[in-house]
Design a protein around this motif. Structure first.
Motif, PDB file in Angstrom:
ATOM      1  N   SER A  16      -2.668  21.546 -21.433  1.00 19.47           N
ATOM      2  CA  SER A  16      -2.635  22.991 -21.668  1.00 19.47           C
ATOM      3  C   SER A  16      -3.882  23.678 -21.157  1.00 19.47           C
ATOM      4  N   GLU A  17      -4.987  22.932 -21.056  1.00 15.57           N
ATOM      5  CA  GLU A  17      -6.246  23.515 -20.616  1.00 15.57           C
ATOM      6  C   GLU A  17      -6.308  23.724 -19.108  1.00 15.57           C
TER       7      GLU A  17
ATOM      8  N   ALA B 211      -9.323  24.740 -31.088  1.00 19.25           N
ATOM      9  CA  ALA B 211      -8.321  25.803 -30.970  1.00 19.25           C
ATOM     10  C   ALA B 211      -8.908  27.203 -31.114  1.00 19.25           C
TER      11      ALA B 211
ATOM     12  N   LEU C 199      -9.547  18.770 -32.568  1.00 16.45           N
ATOM     13  CA  LEU C 199      -8.600  19.708 -31.950  1.00 16.45           C
ATOM     14  C   LEU C 199      -8.515  21.002 -32.748  1.00 16.45           C
TER      15      LEU C 199
ATOM     16  N   GLN D 281      -5.158  27.648 -17.445  1.00 15.33           N
ATOM     17  CA  GLN D 281      -4.562  28.670 -18.311  1.00 15.33           C
ATOM     18  C   GLN D 281      -5.138  30.052 -18.044  1.00 15.33           C
TER      19      GLN D 281
ATOM     20  N   VAL E  13      -2.940  18.877 -25.359  1.00 12.07           N
ATOM     21  CA  VAL E  13      -4.099  19.773 -25.288  1.00 12.07           C
ATOM     22  C   VAL E  13      -4.756  19.677 -23.919  1.00 12.07           C
TER      23      VAL E  13
ATOM     24  N   ASP F 286      -1.673  28.111 -28.893  1.00 12.92           N
ATOM     25  CA  ASP F 286      -2.623  28.242 -27.783  1.00 12.92           C
ATOM     26  C   ASP F 286      -2.802  26.946 -27.007  1.00 12.92           C
ATOM     27  N   LEU F 287      -2.547  25.792 -27.648  1.00 13.85           N
ATOM     28  CA  LEU F 287      -2.826  24.517 -26.993  1.00 13.85           C
ATOM     29  C   LEU F 287      -1.608  23.599 -26.898  1.00 13.85           C
TER      30      LEU F 287
ATOM     31  N   ARG G 150     -11.032  29.111 -28.091  1.00 15.53           N
ATOM     32  CA  ARG G 150     -10.407  29.850 -26.979  1.00 15.53           C
ATOM     33  C   ARG G 150     -10.382  31.343 -27.264  1.00 15.53           C
TER      34      ARG G 150
END
Length: 641
Positions: free
Chosen positions: A232-233, A573, A569, A236, A229, A401-402, A576
């Motif tokens: 991934s942030e 999610a 988490l 993006q 996570v 997404d993450l 976003r």
């Protein structure tokens, strides 16, 4: 049939003083003046033939167009269904070329002249014919669908066999046709024997060791998901904006042909929704090669598709009956008819964002040369329907997404989702497509791509699906997914040294945690929940022997901090996507995990007794489906006016 006139290999262009094809179609009443003008504009903008635009837009029937085209070029028209080609001239290994070029050798005259039937006359076609068969050739015209149906009928048995056995025969170690190898059985037997011996000789020490290993594993799993996570942030949003601008800058004339496979089984009710969504793609229609992949025995869906009177970009492929009857087998069969540079899978209820194909093309152009697949994100359009759809949405938001972007950044093998995977067709064929013996075929293919030296990318473009609204239906679907994860883990750990060499130590560990960990968590959670319940009811009596202080602290940390991290988490999610109202439902995620454990034990039972069984998920149960269907039918009626 009338004897065909001899045509030079530069045939395909009428005489300079001949009327244009559009004028001929207009004169015959097959198109309107407005359609002619629009088709001329689009043919210039898309850089395709005028007839391709007319067919793609559905302004005239395929047979009428190709008969008119034949007359326009002064060439005979051949009905391949009434007058099939000479089977001796056809070769199965050439079938992909026949499809790509939309031609097929038809007959050979007594004097040795070969007659080739084509649905795409022109300089490119005649140049291909010259290279393949020489100059002593005559050309006749036929329809695109005649060629497709003829190839399917001519090579049915061979292509059906290859759809099932291509991977297992050419790359058996990557195939799940044999679920567990003898070496794996020996390893599992030895491990269980060691555990049994330990429980006999020193049960307390053995249980302490087992709990320590599981505690460290849970801790590692929490840390790994947190790292995914966090990575991934990073940037993006900036990457998404850059990709959107690159996609908008693409010119229609430069876009490649894309094949869209839509495997369906007993889903006639969602056909209008599907076709409406595909028509809304912001992509030149004549560059879409859409194939509705239907089982030959699914007469209801086939009849529903035929009744819609779809445009020429839609083709119906009937998959011959064979076992196993799975989605990957159907896709393997359909792949042999693909004409695109890229190929994407959509499920019947999918609604991809309109600019998705353009973004994918831009992503491939901006990616390293070894990029073989672009995974788009999945989510649900009926997220707020009930508790289950909300939890499913939280699950998918976290995953796509993450977590998957994190896997990409850490270069960990990515288990692809079941839809919206965009492949380079040449690589897909090189790897023998999907594994028909694996019920999560895309997850397996994502790992296989990485092991073969290819890269999988993830981009910010979403395809919306229908979330399951019924628990029983959800468990059937989830148990199939978990069973597929079990099979994928067994297949790709057959050669652990090869896995490490191909993916690196980090990639192999990431694969173990992500794929193996998902399964193991779902199986072990109920055992630890039961121990927690017993510990609470017994006021800790007797449990201290198996959880000495250090291990007890680790277990307590995992219970509080680890599960708390997963809840956090799950809250993160949906933010976003600014779905703030879904955040409170994260607090009920423990019940959702309980359902996952039910599905996991069902999957384990099926792995032993029915490993290749594809448990069908029923779609169209959502209350939103009726509204989507009404919207699609209204759009279809408006387009026909």
């Amino acid at each position: 049939m009338t004897k065909p006139e001899r045509l030079s290999l530069s045939a395909g262009t009428p005489a300079a003083n001949a009327p244009r094809l559009g004028d001929v179609l207009l004169e015959r009443g097959l198109i309107t003046p407005a359609q002619q003008a629009r088709a001329l504009d689009l043919s210039r903008s898309w850089r395709v033939r005028f007839g391709e635009v007319v067919i793609a837009m559905g302004w005239t029937k395929s047979l009428d167009l190709f008969r008119t085209l034949a007359a326009h070029l002064g060439a005979p028209f051949v009905d391949l269904l009434a007058e099939p080609p000479d089977a001796a001239l056809l070769h199965a290994e050439d079938a992909p070329q026949y499809m790509a070029q939309l031609l097929i050798p038809w007959r050979k005259r007594a004097d040795g002249v070969l007659i080739v039937a084509t649905a795409a006359p022109g300089e490119e076609t005649t140049a291909f014919i010259a290279r393949k068969w020489g100059l002593d050739v005559e050309i006749v015209i036929t329809s695109k669908f005649d060629i497709i149906w003829t190839i399917q009928r001519s090579f049915d048995r061979i292509q059906s066999h290859d759809a099932v056995h291509s991977l297992s025969e050419r790359d058996p170690l990557m195939s799940a046709k044999q679920i567990i190898t003898p070496e794996q059985l020996i390893f599992i037997y030895a491990l269980l024997s060691l555990l049994a011996l330990g429980l006999i000789v020193s049960p307390v020490a053995t249980l302490i060791a087992a709990n320590t290993i599981m505690g460290l594993w849970y801790l590692g799993n929490f840390i790994f998901k947190g790292l995914l996570v966090w990575h991934s942030e990073q940037a993006q949003d900036a990457e998404g904006d850059q990709l959107s601008r690159a996609a908008q800058a693409l010119r229609d004339e430069d876009l490649p042909v894309v094949t869209v496979l839509v495997p369906m089984f007993r889903e006639p009710e969602v056909l209008p929704i599907l076709t409406h969504a595909l028509r809304n793609l912001q992509y030149p229609r004549s560059k879409l090669d859409i194939k509705l992949v239907l089982e030959a025995g699914d007469h209801e869906t086939i009849q529903a598709a035929q009744a819609l009177g779809l445009e020429g970009i839609f083709e119906i492929l009937r998959v011959p009956p064979s076992h196993p009857q799975t989605k990957p087998k159907a896709c393997n069969y359909a792949m042999r008819f693909a004409r695109g540079e890229y190929l994407v899978i959509y499920d019947a209820e999918d609604k991809p964002e309109p600019d998705q194909l353009r973004k994918v093309v831009a992503a491939f152009q901006r990616s390293p040369a070894n990029t073989a697949c672009i995974q788009c994100r999945l989510n649900y359009y009926n997220a707020h329907e009930n508790w289950l759809t909300r939890m499913f949405t939280l699950d998918y938001s976290l995953l796509f997404d993450l977590l998957l972007p994190g896997l990409e950044r850490l270069k960990v093998p990515i288990p692809l989702g079941g839809t919206s995977n965009h492949f380079r067709l040449d690589v897909l064929r090189e790897l023998n497509g999907w594994d028909p013996f694996n019920v999560t075929e895309d997850a397996d293919l994502g790992i296989r791509l990485t092991q073969k030296g290819y890269r999988v990318g993830v981009i910010d473009s979403t395809t919306y699906e229908e979330a399951n609204v019924a628990i029983g239906n959800w468990i059937r679907q989830r148990s199939r997914w978990i069973k597929g994860y079990m099979v994928t883990f067994l297949v790709h750990t057959r050669r652990p040294i090869h896995l490490v060499r191909a993916t690196g130590i980090g990639g192999a560990l990431g694969f173990t945690f992500f794929v193996g960990g998902t399964v193991l968590s779902a199986l072990l959670n109920p055992l630890y929940w039961l121990m927690l319940l017993l510990w609470t009811l017994s006021h800790a009596s007797g449990f201290e022997r198996f959880f000495p202080p250090l291990l007890g602290y680790l277990s307590l940390f995992n219970l509080l901090a680890g599960n708390g991290a997963f809840v956090y988490l799950s809250m993160l999610a949906p933010l976003r996507r600014r779905w703030v109202d879904l955040v409170p439902y994260s607090l009920s995620i423990f019940a959702y995990w309980g359902l996952m454990s039910v599905a996991a034990y069902k999957a384990l039972w099926q792995l032993v007794y029915k490993p290749f069984y594809w448990e069908k998920t029923q779609h169209g149960l959502s209350t939103h489906t009726a509204a989507e269907l009404a919207k699609a039918k209204a759009a279809m009626q408006e387009g026909n006016q």
